[in-house]
Design a protein around this motif. Structure first.
Motif, PDB file in Angstrom:
ATOM      1  N   ASN A  58       0.937  -1.276   0.211  1.00 55.76           N
ATOM      2  CA  ASN A  58       0.120   0.105  -0.047  1.00 55.76           C
ATOM      3  C   ASN A  58       0.976   1.196  -0.104  1.00 55.76           C
ATOM      4  OD1 ASN A  58      -2.311  -1.299   0.141  1.00 55.76           O
ATOM      5  ND2 ASN A  58      -2.010  -1.622   2.313  1.00 55.76           N
ATOM      6  N   SER A 165      -4.985   8.307   1.903  1.00 57.71           N
ATOM      7  CA  SER A 165      -3.253   7.719   2.257  1.00 57.71           C
ATOM      8  C   SER A 165      -2.715   8.806   3.185  1.00 57.71           C
ATOM      9  CB  SER A 165      -2.666   7.654   1.023  1.00 57.71           C
ATOM     10  OG  SER A 165      -1.413   7.303   1.422  1.00 57.71           O
ATOM     11  N   THR A 170      -9.109   4.987   4.798  1.00 55.50           N
ATOM     12  CA  THR A 170      -9.382   4.197   3.578  1.00 55.50           C
ATOM     13  C   THR A 170      -9.881   5.144   2.654  1.00 55.50           C
ATOM     14  OG1 THR A 170     -11.299   3.339   4.131  1.00 55.50           O
ATOM     15  CG2 THR A 170      -9.528   2.072   4.854  1.00 55.50           C
TER      16      THR A 170
END
Length: 182
Positions: A58, A165, A170
């Motif tokens: 991520n 981010s 989320t």
């Protein structure tokens, strides 16, 4: 720079002679982990981001830079080690690169620049501390509201997943928040 320090006309010319104009396309990678950061980038136009990719693959954005902001992997510059972060354009961008070797030379030739960069680092450090404090002490919604109140035009330029981010939640949460479901 003129907002923070006073330079003579000769110092201005010398400083400008050490800067390199760079043009980048949208989504262009300027720096990636394993490569040495070349120097500090001053954004003339466009928008950049600095981020890590975590073990779950991520992206975790640690900094944005828009017009009149600086961006660099400071650890790479300070320790002369390979970068741990990516720097990428979000929009087509024009930046001035101050290569690290030139910055060191300018500090000797134009001492006021050392003061300028110290002030920029202090401002950056305060912003980072404030952001960490917000992550620990505010709810996700409070963080979003504060950031959107502080930078309303900026919010429109950043893709939703990047904003999520940066703010530490989320994209789905941000989508619900924008839809006023939260």
């Amino acid at each position: 720079m003129k907002r923070y320090i006073k330079l003579t006309p000769e110092e201005e010319v010398l400083t400008c002679s050490r800067l390199e104009l760079k043009k980048f396309k949208k989504k262009e990678i300027i720096l990636e982990p394993g490569r040495h950061c070349q120097g500090n980038y001053f954004v003339l136009s466009g928008l950049l981001r600095q981020y890590y990719v975590n073990t779950k693959l991520n992206e975790q954005i640690v900094q944005f830079a828009l017009e009149s902001w600086w961006i660099a992997d400071q650890e790479s510059l300070l320790n002369k080690t390979p970068a741990a972060t990516y720097i990428q354009t979000i929009e087509a961008s024009e930046v001035l690169l101050l290569p690290e070797r030139n910055r060191e030379l300018l500090f000797k030739q134009v001492p006021a620049l050392e003061t300028y960069f110290r002030l920029m680092m202090q401002k950056s450090f305060v912003a980072a501390q404030r952001r960490i404090g917000f992550i620990f002490n505010q709810t996700d919604e409070e963080r979003y509201r504060y950031f959107s109140d502080l930078f309303p035009a900026f919010i429109q330029r950043i893709p939703q997943y990047m904003l999520a981010s940066y703010l530490g939640f989320t994209p789905q949460f941000l989508s619900r928040l924008r839809a006023k479901k939260i």
